[in-house]
Write a protein that holds these residues in place. Structure first.
Motif: not given
Length: 68
Positions: A47-56
């Motif tokens: 998987f890849v990591v991305m910034a989600g809602p609220g910055g998490r």
């Protein structure tokens, strides 16, 4: 990144992965790359990591890890 699916609630479409370095990342079923909207607990994935809602940080582009 590589990791393992720790939990997945099919009814809610929410899950959590643990990367090989110990980081934990939530995900929504729409982030599963093949469009199946489900993934078994304990599955080895990439998987890849991305910034989600609220910055998490969240997991995205979740796919089965190659075996070898």
């Amino acid at each position: 990144m590589r990791g393992t699916v720790l939990a997945f609630d099919e009814a809610r479409g929410l899950g959590e992965l643990e990367s090989v370095d110990g980081g934990r990342y939530p995900f929504h079923c729409t982030r599963i790359a093949d469009g199946t909207r489900t993934v078994p607990e304990g599955a080895r994935v990439e998987f890849v990591v991305m910034a989600g809602p609220g910055g998490r940080w969240e997991a995205d582009a979740i796919a089965p890890a190659p075996t070898a």
